[in-house]
Scaffold this motif. Structure first.
Motif, mmCIF file in Angstrom:
data_model
loop_
_atom_site.group_PDB
_atom_site.id
_atom_site.type_symbol
_atom_site.label_atom_id
_atom_site.label_comp_id
_atom_site.label_asym_id
_atom_site.label_seq_id
_atom_site.Cartn_x
_atom_site.Cartn_y
_atom_site.Cartn_z
ATOM 1 N N LEU A 7 38.388 51.876 69.411
ATOM 2 C CA LEU A 7 37.422 52.542 68.533
ATOM 3 C C LEU A 7 37.945 52.671 67.102
ATOM 4 O O LEU A 7 37.241 52.353 66.138
ATOM 5 N N PHE A 8 39.180 53.142 66.957
ATOM 6 C CA PHE A 8 39.669 53.384 65.596
ATOM 7 C C PHE A 8 40.024 52.085 64.881
ATOM 8 O O PHE A 8 39.896 52.005 63.654
ATOM 9 N N PHE A 30 39.095 59.359 57.571
ATOM 10 C CA PHE A 30 37.643 59.533 57.671
ATOM 11 C C PHE A 30 37.342 60.853 58.370
ATOM 12 O O PHE A 30 38.183 61.413 59.083
ATOM 13 N N LYS A 31 36.117 61.345 58.165
ATOM 14 C CA LYS A 31 35.739 62.633 58.739
ATOM 15 C C LYS A 31 35.537 62.521 60.240
ATOM 16 O O LYS A 31 34.942 61.540 60.723
ATOM 17 N N ASP A 32 36.031 63.519 60.955
ATOM 18 C CA ASP A 32 35.827 63.563 62.400
ATOM 19 C C ASP A 32 34.334 63.738 62.696
ATOM 20 O O ASP A 32 33.645 64.526 62.047
ATOM 21 N N ILE A 33 33.838 62.999 63.678
ATOM 22 C CA ILE A 33 32.413 63.027 64.002
ATOM 23 C C ILE A 33 32.001 64.365 64.611
ATOM 24 O O ILE A 33 30.819 64.724 64.580
ATOM 25 N N ASN A 34 32.963 65.094 65.151
ATOM 26 C CA ASN A 34 32.686 66.373 65.804
ATOM 27 C C ASN A 34 33.665 67.412 65.253
ATOM 28 O O ASN A 34 34.617 67.820 65.926
ATOM 29 N N LEU A 42 40.461 62.676 60.027
ATOM 30 C CA LEU A 42 41.384 61.913 60.865
ATOM 31 C C LEU A 42 42.077 60.875 59.990
ATOM 32 O O LEU A 42 41.406 60.111 59.284
ATOM 33 N N ASN A 89 47.528 64.981 68.857
ATOM 34 C CA ASN A 89 47.419 65.015 70.313
ATOM 35 C C ASN A 89 48.021 63.733 70.876
ATOM 36 O O ASN A 89 47.717 62.638 70.396
ATOM 37 N N GLY A 95 46.006 66.034 75.266
ATOM 38 C CA GLY A 95 44.592 66.069 74.892
ATOM 39 C C GLY A 95 44.116 64.871 74.095
ATOM 40 O O GLY A 95 43.047 64.910 73.489
ATOM 41 N N GLN A 96 44.908 63.787 74.095
ATOM 42 C CA GLN A 96 44.502 62.597 73.337
ATOM 43 C C GLN A 96 43.377 61.873 74.063
ATOM 44 O O GLN A 96 43.485 61.580 75.255
ATOM 45 N N THR A 97 42.287 61.602 73.328
ATOM 46 C CA THR A 97 41.143 60.916 73.933
ATOM 47 C C THR A 97 40.912 59.525 73.355
ATOM 48 O O THR A 97 40.194 58.730 73.951
ATOM 49 N N VAL A 98 41.483 59.236 72.190
ATOM 50 C CA VAL A 98 41.356 57.904 71.588
ATOM 51 C C VAL A 98 42.756 57.307 71.501
ATOM 52 O O VAL A 98 43.660 57.906 70.914
ATOM 53 N N HIS A 102 46.464 59.039 65.731
ATOM 54 C CA HIS A 102 45.696 59.638 64.632
ATOM 55 C C HIS A 102 46.188 61.052 64.388
ATOM 56 O O HIS A 102 46.607 61.756 65.300
ATOM 57 N N HIS A 104 45.112 64.650 62.967
ATOM 58 C CA HIS A 104 44.011 65.530 62.592
ATOM 59 C C HIS A 104 44.468 66.412 61.433
ATOM 60 O O HIS A 104 45.485 67.100 61.552
HETATM 61 P P1 5GP Z 1 41.879 63.184 70.141
HETATM 62 O O1 5GP Z 1 41.131 64.006 71.145
HETATM 63 O O2 5GP Z 1 42.167 61.789 70.689
HETATM 64 O O3 5GP Z 1 43.070 63.831 69.562
HETATM 65 O O4 5GP Z 1 40.891 63.023 68.903
HETATM 66 C C1 5GP Z 1 39.881 62.082 68.832
HETATM 67 C C2 5GP Z 1 38.938 62.565 67.768
HETATM 68 O O5 5GP Z 1 38.099 61.481 67.413
HETATM 69 C C3 5GP Z 1 38.011 63.700 68.238
HETATM 70 O O6 5GP Z 1 38.192 64.834 67.395
HETATM 71 C C4 5GP Z 1 36.616 63.092 68.106
HETATM 72 O O7 5GP Z 1 35.654 64.014 67.651
HETATM 73 C C5 5GP Z 1 36.819 61.955 67.129
HETATM 74 N N1 5GP Z 1 35.924 60.838 67.308
HETATM 75 C C6 5GP Z 1 35.604 60.233 68.494
HETATM 76 N N2 5GP Z 1 34.778 59.206 68.282
HETATM 77 C C7 5GP Z 1 34.548 59.155 66.933
HETATM 78 C C8 5GP Z 1 33.754 58.291 66.102
HETATM 79 O O8 5GP Z 1 33.104 57.352 66.555
HETATM 80 N N3 5GP Z 1 33.784 58.543 64.772
HETATM 81 C C9 5GP Z 1 34.508 59.572 64.233
HETATM 82 N N4 5GP Z 1 34.444 59.729 62.907
HETATM 83 N N5 5GP Z 1 35.277 60.396 64.984
HETATM 84 C C10 5GP Z 1 35.288 60.188 66.312
#
Ligand code: 5GP
Ligand code: ZN
Length: 116
Positions: A7-8, A30-34, A42, A89, A95-98, A102, A104
């Motif tokens: 994704l990134f 870039f700005k976090d989507i959530n 991020l 993360n 808690g890493q999801t991507v 990255h 934060h």
């Molecule tokens: P993690 O949980 O891996 O530390 O953080 C992943 C971050 O990526 C989360 O805060 C999530 O909101 C953000 N994120 C996930 N998908 C996207 C996307 O498509 N675009 C942007 N800008 N942020 C994303």
């Protein structure tokens, strides 16, 4: 180096849109989507590195650049006089999801401790 299923990497390449706040030859921000705070940026190295647990000696200068860049982005976001938080993360329990390292950058409100 860049991975088509990451994704990134796709955001770095501009294949997926994002709200970029900074870019140079080594990093994209870039700005976090959530967003979890009024400022939630991020910062990612353009090089695909899976996590902090995957960095190698050859990444030393790159990571130094990332941290310096984070400090400058925090200032450009108006946070340097207020304070802010960096979060990396790492892995499952972290808690890493991507799976692309990255950093934060969170600010614009008072942070709690310990994090959840
Ligand atoms: P993690 O949980 O891996 O530390 O953080 C992943 C971050 O990526 C989360 O805060 C999530 O909101 C953000 N994120 C996930 N998908 C996207 C996307 O498509 N675009 C942007 N800008 N942020 C994303
Ligand atoms: Zn990647």
């Amino acid at each position: 180096m860049s991975q088509s299923d990451c994704l990134f990497c796709r955001i770095v390449a501009g294949e997926i849109p994002s709200e970029k706040v900074y870019e140079d030859d080594l990093v994209t921000a870039f700005k976090d989507i959530n967003p979890a705070a009024p400022v939630h940026v991020l910062v990612v190295p353009k090089k695909h590195i899976t996590s902090l647990a995957h960095v190698e000696e050859e990444d030393r200068a790159l990571l130094g650049h990332v941290v310096l860049t984070l400090s400058r982005i925090a200032a450009s976001q108006g946070l340097d006089g207020r304070g802010y938080r960096l979060v990396v993360n790492t892995g499952d329990e972290g808690g890493q999801t991507v799976g692309h390292i990255h950093f934060h950058l969170l600010g614009g409100r008072r942070m709690g401790w310990p994090p959840g």
